[in-house]
Design an enzyme around this catalytic site. Structure first.
Site, PDB file in Angstrom:
ATOM      1  N   ASP A   1       4.052 -11.866  -3.758  1.00  0.00           N
ATOM      2  CA  ASP A   1       3.740 -10.497  -3.339  1.00  0.00           C
ATOM      3  C   ASP A   1       4.539  -9.531  -4.210  1.00  0.00           C
ATOM      4  OD1 ASP A   1       3.374  -8.062  -2.085  1.00  0.00           O
ATOM      5  OD2 ASP A   1       3.622  -8.850  -0.054  1.00  0.00           O
ATOM      6  N   HIS A   2       3.821  -8.802  -5.075  1.00  0.00           N
ATOM      7  CA  HIS A   2       4.509  -7.939  -6.047  1.00  0.00           C
ATOM      8  C   HIS A   2       5.132  -6.705  -5.406  1.00  0.00           C
ATOM      9  CE1 HIS A   2       5.806  -7.257  -9.969  1.00  0.00           C
ATOM     10  NE2 HIS A   2       4.664  -7.106 -10.619  1.00  0.00           N
ATOM     11  N   ARG A   3       4.865  -6.451  -4.123  1.00  0.00           N
ATOM     12  CA  ARG A   3       5.525  -5.330  -3.451  1.00  0.00           C
ATOM     13  C   ARG A   3       7.012  -5.605  -3.265  1.00  0.00           C
ATOM     14  NH1 ARG A   3       1.994  -4.890   1.916  1.00  0.00           N
ATOM     15  NH2 ARG A   3       2.436  -7.138   1.780  1.00  0.00           N
TER      16      ARG A   3
END
Length: 469
Positions: free
Chosen positions: A439-441
């Site tokens: 998850d790049h968040r």
């Protein structure tokens, strides 16, 4: 949930097993009209959107009718079975008071408490929480009226306190199997609910089960490919429509939600795992691992756990409502498993704290439970990271989708003998490809790359399991 329609007839409704589900499919009936049943006896198996669950009935009596046939999807709160009780005693005193229900599809409204309440089999369910718009093609099977034989069931034993002790169906079955009287236990769960731990504490601890090769026959994978029997197609039929329900329905919703909520990034690395494969063979001969199934998946799981220990920021989740990143100082390791009912992802609780033999035991139990279709909803909740082994299908790699609420998922490809430059010479080596989606968040490229590189480095030189751990 139980209602008393007259002095001698008790109706048992499809319960909410405490997971917030609104419907379940009846897979199998274990009783038929005319059969005598006792309090706590399992009468049917149902499949929710998460797992197959056995339902025990909360009173004594004789089955009068089954309201739905096998294969029917029933809403929570609908009557599924009617039982003649002994002169209205036993369950009538223990079950909550309820008025007569004219039709199963239109229960009499009740005042619902504020907020969600844990609802257990035999203790009622909030009717307001189970309403939904009718689906197209819904068909309610007509009940089959069967006159029971003149049997007089044994009266139910008197209960202690003001009613029956609170416990979920799996806990009741566990207590029955172990011969534990629930009324004699002191509940430790919320709202006075008796937990598995309470039941286990009441009996002498048993040794951990030994997972044999017959129980866990896997090769670098939790589950072998499931043989799917093709549907019989008549000549001239070009399309077949299959209702989306159960595990498939839940999986579809979860994958769509994950794919369009968490921005996915996937990185790949190809690694020489020859030394890891040699270690697998050595561990099989180790007396400390006797009776346990040792395979590449075990060492891959341990490698990922060590990589997470070196990069703890990867174990986290995104809280959209409060706009916070939740760092988790534990690892509940999910293992994607193919089952006859579809893909499920049970997880090993606190996997980071387990030794290699303990991890092997946990993996074996997870496999055995998944194969039998008995994985509980609780076993599929609270995961932090997941491993999916697509290599068992002969696939080199993939771009896995995150399990909702998790930060990363590691895909393991097939381990193949390939030409590889080793010590300056081209030699045949055992090679695989790893893919890590995150998850790049909450996981930057640097952090994701470090985790993947660490896993690869450990599998290339498994002695790092010792030096890095």
């Amino acid at each position: 949930m139980t209602t008393m329609t007259d002095a001698a007839l008790a109706e048992f409704k499809m319960p909410d097993v405490g997971e917030g589900l609104t419907e379940a499919e009846i897979l199998k009936w274990y009783v038929q009209p005319g059969d005598a049943v006792t309090d706590g006896q399992v009468v049917c198996e149902v499949e929710t959107a998460k797992a197959a669950v056995e339902l025990p009935i909360p009173f004594n009596g004789v089955v009068r009718e089954l309201r739905f046939p096998e294969g029917t999807t029933v809403d929570v709160g609908q009557v599924i079975i009617a039982v003649d009780v002994a002169g209205g005693s036993g369950s009538a005193a223990a079950a909550p008071a309820a008025v007569s229900v004219p039709e199963p599809a239109a229960p009499e409204p009740e005042s619902a408490p504020q907020g969600r309440q844990p609802v257990l089999v035999g203790y009622g369910v909030s009717e307001a929480s189970t309403k939904r718009r009718p689906r197209k093609g819904d068909v309610v099977a007509a009940p089959v009226k069967v006159t029971p034989p003149a049997l007089v069931p044994e009266p139910e034993a008197p209960v202690k306190g003001n009613g029956r002790p609170l416990a979920k169906p799996p806990v009741r079955k566990l207590a029955k199997d172990l011969g534990v009287d629930l009324a004699s236990l002191t509940p430790s769960g919320p709202d006075g609910i008796i937990t598995r731990e309470d039941v286990h504490a009441a009996v002498a601890p048993a040794p951990e089960p030994v997972v044999t090769q017959a129980q866990v026959h896997v090769q670098a994978q939790v589950q072998e490919p499931v043989a799917v029997v093709p549907a019989v197609v008549q000549d001239g039929v070009r399309e077949t429509r299959i209702p989306v329900k159960g595990v498939r329905k839940a999986t579809a919703a979860a994958m769509v939600g994950s794919a369009f909520t968490a921005p996915h990034v996937t990185e790949f690395v190809t690694v020489d795992v020859t030394r890891t494969m040699k270690l697998v063979e050595e561990l099989k001969a180790d007396k400390e691992m006797q009776g346990l199934r040792v395979n590449p998946l075990l060492l891959i799981a341990k490698a990922l756990l060590v990589a997470i220990k070196r990069n703890p920021e990867i174990s986290a989740s995104w809280d959209e409502s409060s706009q916070e990143i939740v760092r988790k100082h534990y690892v509940n390791l999910g293992i994607a498993a193919a089952t006859p009912r579809g893909l499920i992802v049970p997880n090993i609780k606190d996997a980071h704290a387990k030794t290699l033999p303990e991890l092997a035991t946990a993996l074996g139990e997870l496999v055995s439970t998944a194969r039998e279709g008995k994985t509980s909803p609780a076993a599929m909740q609270g995961g932090t990271v997941t491993i999916t082994n697509v290599g068992v299908f002969g696939v080199d790699t993939g771009t896995p989708i995150l399990n909702p609420g998790e930060s990363a998922i590691l895909a393991v490809g097939a381990i193949k003998l390939q030409p590889w430059v080793h010590k300056g010479k081209v030699k045949p080596r055992q090679v695989t490809t790893l893919a890590l989606s995150f998850d790049h968040r909450l996981v930057d490229g640097e952090l994701g790359s470090k985790v993947l590189a660490d896993v690869a480095a450990i599998l290339e030189q498994p002695k790092r399991l010792i030096t890095w751990a």
